[in-house]
Design a protein around this motif. Structure first.
Motif, PDB file in Angstrom:
ATOM      1  N   THR A 131       0.845  -1.186   0.000  1.00 40.75           N
ATOM      2  CA  THR A 131       0.000   0.000   0.000  1.00 40.75           C
ATOM      3  C   THR A 131       0.884   1.240   0.000  1.00 40.75           C
ATOM      4  O   THR A 131       1.774   1.362   0.845  1.00 40.75           O
ATOM      5  N   PRO A 132       0.674   2.167  -0.941  1.00 41.54           N
ATOM      6  CA  PRO A 132       1.465   3.408  -0.899  1.00 41.54           C
ATOM      7  C   PRO A 132       1.162   4.189   0.367  1.00 41.54           C
ATOM      8  O   PRO A 132       0.132   3.965   1.019  1.00 41.54           O
ATOM      9  N   VAL A 133       2.045   5.096   0.728  1.00 36.96           N
ATOM     10  CA  VAL A 133       1.775   5.968   1.871  1.00 36.96           C
ATOM     11  C   VAL A 133       0.529   6.791   1.553  1.00 36.96           C
ATOM     12  O   VAL A 133       0.416   7.395   0.489  1.00 36.96           O
ATOM     13  N   ILE A 134      -0.431   6.792   2.478  1.00 41.44           N
ATOM     14  CA  ILE A 134      -1.734   7.429   2.238  1.00 41.44           C
ATOM     15  C   ILE A 134      -1.752   8.831   2.845  1.00 41.44           C
ATOM     16  O   ILE A 134      -1.479   9.024   4.031  1.00 41.44           O
ATOM     17  N   TYR A 135      -2.066   9.796   1.988  1.00 40.23           N
ATOM     18  CA  TYR A 135      -2.228  11.191   2.406  1.00 40.23           C
ATOM     19  C   TYR A 135      -3.680  11.608   2.210  1.00 40.23           C
ATOM     20  O   TYR A 135      -4.408  11.029   1.390  1.00 40.23           O
ATOM     21  N   GLN A 136      -4.060  12.675   2.914  1.00 36.74           N
ATOM     22  CA  GLN A 136      -5.406  13.224   2.767  1.00 36.74           C
ATOM     23  C   GLN A 136      -5.371  14.695   3.141  1.00 36.74           C
ATOM     24  O   GLN A 136      -4.560  15.099   3.974  1.00 36.74           O
ATOM     25  N   ALA A 137      -6.225  15.492   2.499  1.00 35.98           N
ATOM     26  CA  ALA A 137      -6.176  16.930   2.738  1.00 35.98           C
ATOM     27  C   ALA A 137      -7.518  17.535   3.118  1.00 35.98           C
ATOM     28  O   ALA A 137      -7.582  18.737   3.353  1.00 35.98           O
ATOM     29  N   GLY A 138      -8.595  16.772   3.165  1.00 34.71           N
ATOM     30  CA  GLY A 138      -9.898  17.348   3.469  1.00 34.71           C
ATOM     31  C   GLY A 138     -10.067  17.642   4.948  1.00 34.71           C
ATOM     32  O   GLY A 138      -9.756  16.805   5.798  1.00 34.71           O
ATOM     33  N   THR A 139     -10.570  18.827   5.275  1.00 38.65           N
ATOM     34  CA  THR A 139     -10.748  19.185   6.681  1.00 38.65           C
ATOM     35  C   THR A 139     -12.198  19.498   7.042  1.00 38.65           C
ATOM     36  O   THR A 139     -12.472  20.055   8.102  1.00 38.65           O
ATOM     37  N   SER A 140     -13.150  19.165   6.159  1.00 35.06           N
ATOM     38  CA  SER A 140     -14.549  19.181   6.562  1.00 35.06           C
ATOM     39  C   SER A 140     -14.748  18.071   7.592  1.00 35.06           C
ATOM     40  O   SER A 140     -13.892  17.191   7.741  1.00 35.06           O
ATOM     41  N   PRO A 141     -15.859  18.048   8.319  1.00 36.18           N
ATOM     42  CA  PRO A 141     -16.056  16.962   9.295  1.00 36.18           C
ATOM     43  C   PRO A 141     -15.929  15.574   8.698  1.00 36.18           C
ATOM     44  O   PRO A 141     -15.278  14.695   9.262  1.00 36.18           O
ATOM     45  N   VAL A 142     -16.520  15.341   7.511  1.00 35.15           N
ATOM     46  CA  VAL A 142     -16.406  14.026   6.905  1.00 35.15           C
ATOM     47  C   VAL A 142     -14.982  13.787   6.400  1.00 35.15           C
ATOM     48  O   VAL A 142     -14.469  12.669   6.435  1.00 35.15           O
ATOM     49  N   GLY A 143     -14.316  14.849   5.956  1.00 36.37           N
ATOM     50  CA  GLY A 143     -12.927  14.717   5.547  1.00 36.37           C
ATOM     51  C   GLY A 143     -12.012  14.395   6.713  1.00 36.37           C
ATOM     52  O   GLY A 143     -11.073  13.593   6.583  1.00 36.37           O
ATOM     53  N   ARG A 144     -12.260  15.005   7.861  1.00 37.83           N
ATOM     54  CA  ARG A 144     -11.452  14.700   9.049  1.00 37.83           C
ATOM     55  C   ARG A 144     -11.649  13.245   9.471  1.00 37.83           C
ATOM     56  O   ARG A 144     -10.683  12.570   9.868  1.00 37.83           O
ATOM     57  N   ALA A 145     -12.884  12.769   9.410  1.00 42.19           N
ATOM     58  CA  ALA A 145     -13.142  11.371   9.764  1.00 42.19           C
ATOM     59  C   ALA A 145     -12.413  10.432   8.811  1.00 42.19           C
ATOM     60  O   ALA A 145     -11.849   9.404   9.234  1.00 42.19           O
ATOM     61  N   PHE A 146     -12.401  10.770   7.523  1.00 41.95           N
ATOM     62  CA  PHE A 146     -11.704   9.951   6.535  1.00 41.95           C
ATOM     63  C   PHE A 146     -10.207   9.949   6.823  1.00 41.95           C
ATOM     64  O   PHE A 146      -9.548   8.901   6.783  1.00 41.95           O
ATOM     65  N   ALA A 147      -9.643  11.115   7.118  1.00 42.19           N
ATOM     66  CA  ALA A 147      -8.223  11.205   7.441  1.00 42.19           C
ATOM     67  C   ALA A 147      -7.891  10.383   8.682  1.00 42.19           C
ATOM     68  O   ALA A 147      -6.866   9.694   8.729  1.00 42.19           O
ATOM     69  N   ALA A 148      -8.748  10.451   9.687  1.00 47.60           N
ATOM     70  CA  ALA A 148      -8.487   9.716  10.921  1.00 47.60           C
ATOM     71  C   ALA A 148      -8.442   8.212  10.688  1.00 47.60           C
ATOM     72  O   ALA A 148      -7.684   7.497  11.348  1.00 47.60           O
ATOM     73  N   ARG A 149      -9.238   7.726   9.737  1.00 51.23           N
ATOM     74  CA  ARG A 149      -9.252   6.296   9.438  1.00 51.23           C
ATOM     75  C   ARG A 149      -8.091   5.875   8.541  1.00 51.23           C
ATOM     76  O   ARG A 149      -7.514   4.803   8.732  1.00 51.23           O
ATOM     77  N   HIS A 150      -7.741   6.689   7.566  1.00 50.38           N
ATOM     78  CA  HIS A 150      -6.857   6.223   6.498  1.00 50.38           C
ATOM     79  C   HIS A 150      -5.502   6.909   6.413  1.00 50.38           C
ATOM     80  O   HIS A 150      -4.537   6.293   5.947  1.00 50.38           O
ATOM     81  N   ALA A 151      -5.408   8.174   6.775  1.00 48.32           N
ATOM     82  CA  ALA A 151      -4.229   8.958   6.422  1.00 48.32           C
ATOM     83  C   ALA A 151      -3.019   8.611   7.278  1.00 48.32           C
ATOM     84  O   ALA A 151      -3.128   8.391   8.485  1.00 48.32           O
ATOM     85  N   GLU A 152      -1.872   8.595   6.623  1.00 54.64           N
ATOM     86  CA  GLU A 152      -0.586   8.596   7.322  1.00 54.64           C
ATOM     87  C   GLU A 152       0.007   9.999   7.319  1.00 54.64           C
ATOM     88  O   GLU A 152       0.703  10.386   8.249  1.00 54.64           O
ATOM     89  N   GLY A 153      -0.265  10.757   6.256  1.00 53.97           N
ATOM     90  CA  GLY A 153       0.103  12.160   6.184  1.00 53.97           C
ATOM     91  C   GLY A 153      -1.132  12.993   5.923  1.00 53.97           C
ATOM     92  O   GLY A 153      -1.988  12.620   5.112  1.00 53.97           O
ATOM     93  N   VAL A 154      -1.269  14.127   6.616  1.00 50.60           N
ATOM     94  CA  VAL A 154      -2.429  15.006   6.472  1.00 50.60           C
ATOM     95  C   VAL A 154      -1.933  16.394   6.094  1.00 50.60           C
ATOM     96  O   VAL A 154      -1.133  16.994   6.820  1.00 50.60           O
ATOM     97  N   PHE A 155      -2.394  16.901   4.954  1.00 51.32           N
ATOM     98  CA  PHE A 155      -2.051  18.238   4.509  1.00 51.32           C
ATOM     99  C   PHE A 155      -3.057  19.239   5.059  1.00 51.32           C
ATOM    100  O   PHE A 155      -4.263  19.027   4.980  1.00 51.32           O
ATOM    101  N   LEU A 156      -2.552  20.363   5.589  1.00 44.76           N
ATOM    102  CA  LEU A 156      -3.402  21.395   6.165  1.00 44.76           C
ATOM    103  C   LEU A 156      -3.201  22.716   5.441  1.00 44.76           C
ATOM    104  O   LEU A 156      -2.080  23.058   5.052  1.00 44.76           O
ATOM    105  N   SER A 157      -4.293  23.469   5.266  1.00 42.49           N
ATOM    106  CA  SER A 157      -4.229  24.841   4.766  1.00 42.49           C
ATOM    107  C   SER A 157      -4.823  25.750   5.827  1.00 42.49           C
ATOM    108  O   SER A 157      -6.048  25.847   5.968  1.00 42.49           O
ATOM    109  N   THR A 158      -3.949  26.387   6.597  1.00 44.38           N
ATOM    110  CA  THR A 158      -4.376  27.363   7.601  1.00 44.38           C
ATOM    111  C   THR A 158      -3.332  28.466   7.639  1.00 44.38           C
ATOM    112  O   THR A 158      -2.201  28.275   7.206  1.00 44.38           O
TER     113      THR A 158
END
Length: 458
Positions: A220-247
């Motif tokens: 499995t490749p290293v999994i990244y995710q960038a969504g920070t909506s509530p559903v995006g955060r839940a997806f990141a919490a389950r799958h992401a190894e790296g999380v991109f943030l825009s703040t």
């Protein structure tokens, strides 16, 4: 001050204008060379010299046509329109580097998991384990219309499709071929008894057969995710190894990192295994005064209309029809809700107008613009690490390759003197950059691990 290593990713898209709007007009910019392979090889060499963990290549699958209801502004300013396929230069960049990883954006909405899993396994083979996938669900209506849909799927449905997509891909990467399936001896290449159909029959996908590829180094490749909506955060919490943030403030980033880590713990994962990378644009020179002069020079080329065109498409909100000096209000859209939240609800101390947004993102693209000498920049990066709960930065390159080269030549040595950036790579795969030497496979608490081949219980 924390003693943790600051992780560095370089941020690019195969396009003329990405995080910055209009800066391709600057005489030092080589952004128009995005079509040249040498441009990408030079980028990879610069980042590896700077001991970056990876190059992150963003992508968009449709023209930006929300602003004024047409694509004209995006075309005039080269804002993500045109844009080339991000996958195709990776193997060439891997051939001129030894350790740099490659995190690439690919949409789960418009791929088929069976074919996509093979693409990523192939890249993992060719890079010797240096590939990562930034999972996106795609927000552009223009992409939907040009890729077989009458309009974009609703926001939360896109994530439901993505959840099943992930399950199918994990089955193919982790469970179809046993570790010793490839014999390569005598008259047998692969043992048929050790290659298994995945037998997936779901709501959105039916994949009955075996994976068409043998396992790669990371599977499995290293999994990244960038969504920070509530559903995006839940997806990141389950799958992401790296999380991109825009703040644009550390306390805003802290709200996101704390929330996603708490969700990861609830999902049974080690929250410390998730690495958070905040977008940042760094303008550096030998002195603070020289850096400020460089920023002022760059700002002369900013296109306000280009910024409005990009953010209109990201948010699914035509900013041209709004009063440019009236504060923006949050509304649910099928765009990137985290981007809309960034300028409406995440910061209770500021009310953003469309004009202010366009001016702010002109150079920095939605994250902080850090300006100064190497020591000044390093101080600010360390402040973000300590206050935001992040692990590193997604460094933008508004004047390619100048801003990457300046960061590598000026900031990285200062961070190395402070012990915050490694002086040499540890391990040879991208996942080892995340979890340490020897860790090439997903951790046991990652959801992909549950799909590893196990002998059926009798």
């Amino acid at each position: 001050m924390s003693d943790q290593r600051i992780r560095l990713h370089g941020l690019r898209q195969s396009t003329v204008g990405h995080t910055a709007s209009g800066l391709w007009r600057h005489p030092d910019s080589q952004a128009h060379r995005y079509r040249d392979l040498d441009y990408w090889l030079e980028t990879a060499r610069i980042l590896e010299r700077g001991r970056f963990d990876a190059l992150f290549i963003a992508d968009a699958l449709g023209p930006l046509e929300v602003y004024q209801g047409r694509v004209d502004a995006a075309l005039r300013d080269g804002i993500q329109t045109p844009t080339d396929d991000p996958l195709l230069a990776i193997s060439a960049m891997a051939a001129v580097t030894e350790h740099l990883g490659f995190a690439v954006t690919v949409s789960s909405t418009y791929e088929q998991p069976y074919a996509f899993a093979r693409k990523m396994a192939t890249l993992d083979h060719l890079t010797r384990g240096r590939i990562g996938w930034n999972v996106v669900t795609s927000a552009l209506d223009s992409a939907a219309r040009n890729l077989g849909l009458t309009k974009q799927l609703p926001h939360d449905q896109r994530y439901a499709v993505a959840e099943e997509f992930m399950a199918v891909a994990y089955k193919l990467w982790e469970g179809s071929w046993e570790d010793d399936a490839v014999v390569f001896s005598g008259d047998t290449f692969a043992d048929p008894a050790k290659v298994h159909p995945v037998g997936h029959d779901g709501t959105y996908y039916q994949v009955p057969g075996i994976a068409l590829f043998e396992p790669s180094i990371q599977r499995t490749p290293v999994i990244y995710q960038a969504g920070t909506s509530p559903v995006g955060r839940a997806f990141a919490a389950r799958h992401a190894e790296g999380v991109f943030l825009s703040t644009y403030r550390p306390d805003m980033a802290r709200t996101l990192t704390d929330d996603i880590r708490a969700r990861a713990a609830t999902a049974g994962r080690d929250p410390g295994a998730l690495k958070f990378l905040a977008i940042a644009t760094v303008i550096v020179a030998e002195t603070d005064a020289e850096a400020q002069a460089k920023l002022a020079d760059y700002q002369r080329y900013v296109s306000v209309e280009g910024g409005l065109a990009r953010w209109s498409a990201l948010m699914h909100l035509d900013l041209s029809v709004l009063d440019p000096d009236k504060p923006l209000e949050y509304v649910d859209t099928d765009g990137i809700r985290g981007m809309l939240e960034l300028f409406t609800t995440l910061d209770p101390t500021r009310r953003w107008t469309p004009r202010a947004i366009a001016e702010f993102v002109g150079v920095g693209g939605g994250g902080p613009v850090i300006v100064g000498s190497p020591a000044t920049v390093a101080d600010e990066l360390e402040r973000w690490i300590d206050e935001a709960g992040i692990d590193g930065f997604n460094i933008a390159d508004p004047i390619p390759p100048v801003t990457f080269r300046d960061f590598t030549d000026l900031v990285v040595p200062e961070l190395q003197r402070r012990g915050r950036v490694w002086t040499d790579y540890e391990g040879s795969t991208l996942r080892e950059s995340f979890h340490g030497p020897g860790v090439t496979r997903v951790r046991p608490d990652h959801p992909a691990a549950q799909y590893r081949w196990k002998e059926p219980q009798s």
